[in-house]
Design a protein around this motif. Sequence first.
Motif, PDB file in Angstrom:
ATOM      1  N   ILE A 213      70.419 103.624 -17.970  1.00 52.69           N
ATOM      2  CA  ILE A 213      69.059 103.308 -17.529  1.00 52.69           C
ATOM      3  C   ILE A 213      68.131 103.129 -18.725  1.00 52.69           C
ATOM      4  N   PHE A 214      68.144 104.080 -19.645  1.00 56.72           N
ATOM      5  CA  PHE A 214      67.216 104.015 -20.776  1.00 56.72           C
ATOM      6  C   PHE A 214      67.663 103.005 -21.828  1.00 56.72           C
ATOM      7  N   ALA A 215      68.956 102.744 -21.917  1.00 53.00           N
ATOM      8  CA  ALA A 215      69.420 101.693 -22.825  1.00 53.00           C
ATOM      9  C   ALA A 215      68.959 100.327 -22.319  1.00 53.00           C
ATOM     10  N   SER A 216      68.974 100.149 -21.004  1.00 50.40           N
ATOM     11  CA  SER A 216      68.471  98.902 -20.420  1.00 50.40           C
ATOM     12  C   SER A 216      66.972  98.763 -20.667  1.00 50.40           C
ATOM     13  N   TRP A 217      66.242  99.872 -20.496  1.00 52.65           N
ATOM     14  CA  TRP A 217      64.793  99.858 -20.728  1.00 52.65           C
ATOM     15  C   TRP A 217      64.477  99.552 -22.191  1.00 52.65           C
ATOM     16  N   ALA A 218      65.186 100.197 -23.098  1.00 52.16           N
ATOM     17  CA  ALA A 218      64.955  99.980 -24.524  1.00 52.16           C
ATOM     18  C   ALA A 218      65.276  98.539 -24.918  1.00 52.16           C
ATOM     19  N   THR A 219      66.370  98.013 -24.378  1.00 52.67           N
ATOM     20  CA  THR A 219      66.740  96.623 -24.674  1.00 52.67           C
ATOM     21  C   THR A 219      65.668  95.661 -24.184  1.00 52.67           C
ATOM     22  N   LEU A 220      65.109  95.943 -23.008  1.00 53.81           N
ATOM     23  CA  LEU A 220      64.017  95.109 -22.485  1.00 53.81           C
ATOM     24  C   LEU A 220      62.799  95.180 -23.392  1.00 53.81           C
ATOM     25  N   MET A 221      62.453  96.393 -23.865  1.00 48.00           N
ATOM     26  CA  MET A 221      61.312  96.544 -24.766  1.00 48.00           C
ATOM     27  C   MET A 221      61.541  95.805 -26.088  1.00 48.00           C
ATOM     28  N   HIS A 222      62.755  95.837 -26.570  1.00 44.63           N
ATOM     29  CA  HIS A 222      63.072  95.134 -27.817  1.00 44.63           C
ATOM     30  C   HIS A 222      62.988  93.627 -27.627  1.00 44.63           C
ATOM     31  N   LEU A 223      63.427  93.166 -26.449  1.00 45.73           N
ATOM     32  CA  LEU A 223      63.351  91.735 -26.156  1.00 45.73           C
ATOM     33  C   LEU A 223      61.896  91.278 -26.067  1.00 45.73           C
ATOM     34  N   LEU A 224      61.057  92.079 -25.394  1.00 44.22           N
ATOM     35  CA  LEU A 224      59.638  91.746 -25.296  1.00 44.22           C
ATOM     36  C   LEU A 224      58.971  91.765 -26.667  1.00 44.22           C
ATOM     37  N   TYR A 225      59.355  92.726 -27.491  1.00 48.15           N
ATOM     38  CA  TYR A 225      58.822  92.781 -28.857  1.00 48.15           C
ATOM     39  C   TYR A 225      59.233  91.541 -29.631  1.00 48.15           C
ATOM     40  N   PHE A 226      60.493  91.177 -29.490  1.00 44.99           N
ATOM     41  CA  PHE A 226      61.022  90.005 -30.194  1.00 44.99           C
ATOM     42  C   PHE A 226      60.264  88.746 -29.778  1.00 44.99           C
TER      43      PHE A 226
ATOM     44  N   GLY B 245      66.763  92.844 -33.951  1.00 46.28           N
ATOM     45  CA  GLY B 245      67.873  92.127 -33.325  1.00 46.28           C
ATOM     46  C   GLY B 245      69.217  92.766 -33.633  1.00 46.28           C
ATOM     47  N   ILE B 246      69.436  93.147 -34.894  1.00 44.30           N
ATOM     48  CA  ILE B 246      70.708  93.759 -35.290  1.00 44.30           C
ATOM     49  C   ILE B 246      70.874  95.129 -34.641  1.00 44.30           C
ATOM     50  N   MET B 247      69.833  95.946 -34.683  1.00 44.62           N
ATOM     51  CA  MET B 247      69.919  97.287 -34.108  1.00 44.62           C
ATOM     52  C   MET B 247      70.114  97.229 -32.593  1.00 44.62           C
ATOM     53  N   SER B 248      69.464  96.273 -31.935  1.00 45.65           N
ATOM     54  CA  SER B 248      69.641  96.119 -30.486  1.00 45.65           C
ATOM     55  C   SER B 248      71.070  95.711 -30.170  1.00 45.65           C
ATOM     56  N   ALA B 249      71.638  94.836 -30.997  1.00 47.90           N
ATOM     57  CA  ALA B 249      73.031  94.411 -30.806  1.00 47.90           C
ATOM     58  C   ALA B 249      73.975  95.604 -30.963  1.00 47.90           C
ATOM     59  N   LEU B 250      73.668  96.487 -31.911  1.00 45.91           N
ATOM     60  CA  LEU B 250      74.505  97.678 -32.106  1.00 45.91           C
ATOM     61  C   LEU B 250      74.439  98.603 -30.895  1.00 45.91           C
ATOM     62  N   ILE B 251      73.246  98.741 -30.314  1.00 41.51           N
ATOM     63  CA  ILE B 251      73.103  99.587 -29.128  1.00 41.51           C
ATOM     64  C   ILE B 251      73.885  98.997 -27.957  1.00 41.51           C
ATOM     65  N   ILE B 252      73.826  97.674 -27.801  1.00 42.56           N
ATOM     66  CA  ILE B 252      74.605  97.023 -26.745  1.00 42.56           C
ATOM     67  C   ILE B 252      76.097  97.251 -26.976  1.00 42.56           C
ATOM     68  N   ALA B 253      76.521  97.148 -28.240  1.00 38.30           N
ATOM     69  CA  ALA B 253      77.929  97.429 -28.570  1.00 38.30           C
ATOM     70  C   ALA B 253      78.267  98.884 -28.255  1.00 38.30           C
ATOM     71  N   GLY B 254      77.300  99.793 -28.494  1.00 37.26           N
ATOM     72  CA  GLY B 254      77.507 101.198 -28.165  1.00 37.26           C
ATOM     73  C   GLY B 254      77.668 101.416 -26.671  1.00 37.26           C
ATOM     74  N   ALA B 255      76.924 100.635 -25.871  1.00 37.11           N
ATOM     75  CA  ALA B 255      77.057 100.726 -24.411  1.00 37.11           C
ATOM     76  C   ALA B 255      78.440 100.285 -23.966  1.00 37.11           C
ATOM     77  N   VAL B 256      78.960  99.231 -24.600  1.00 33.07           N
ATOM     78  CA  VAL B 256      80.312  98.766 -24.283  1.00 33.07           C
ATOM     79  C   VAL B 256      81.334  99.851 -24.629  1.00 33.07           C
TER      80      VAL B 256
ATOM     81  N   LEU C 241      56.465 105.704 -24.774  1.00 40.13           N
ATOM     82  CA  LEU C 241      57.130 105.152 -23.593  1.00 40.13           C
ATOM     83  C   LEU C 241      58.021 103.957 -23.918  1.00 40.13           C
ATOM     84  N   ARG C 242      57.597 103.154 -24.876  1.00 39.69           N
ATOM     85  CA  ARG C 242      58.361 101.943 -25.180  1.00 39.69           C
ATOM     86  C   ARG C 242      59.537 102.196 -26.124  1.00 39.69           C
TER      87      ARG C 242
END
Length: 230
Positions: free
Chosen positions: A39-52, A90-101, A146-147
Amino acid sequence: MKKNKNILLQMHRHEAKTGVRRTSVEHGLGTFCKWSYLIFASWATLMHLLYFVSVSIQRNHTIDAQSGDAVSIIFEDYINVTSGSLTLVGIMSALIIAGAVCLLAKWYIPCAVLNLFPSIVLIFHFKTRMSDLFAVTEGIPLSYVLRHLLPLIIISAAAITYCVIGVLFTISENRAYDRFVSKIYEQHPDRFGKMTDEEWNEFLDNYTPPSRKEAKRARREKNKKAKTEE
């Protein structure tokens, strides 16, 4: 460690009968950590995308506002900083996504590393990026908490707890499996000692634990044999 599926099943059945329990990632705290993480990984990824997206739009708007040759030093510095920030996020978000996998695949050590490291980096990076907001507010800004801060802390804590549970479960299961296989081997060492690897694996694939009567009979025969040898 590769385990025979049939022996593992028989071992778990035996443990269920004898009341052996071990903490698993599939139940209780493990499940809670897994869903909290997702849940929070999805939220964080969304926040990173909005920031990007927001920084990219702001950056492109600034570039369009400049005349082709009249680029100031300040403007160049701004472009370099935003480019570096976008690349880092972008790199750190990709690492978190890899961590989710890795978490879903139950690769515990890579999961812990791929979530802890980028979370720490991003916590400090966003704090630096929001330095102006920190300067005009008392304490930590709620938007930062929160973000970025809270989601990244929860991601790290949930991932590490999940991985610790998984590693301890694996170690415990491996030890129990080794003991279970050793007992099977000890029942008929003369017979198993003559088996080839293929015959041994075939035996494990078709192994069924003896009933109580069969186990008692085997123990009696073993005791009689031991007395005869004495």
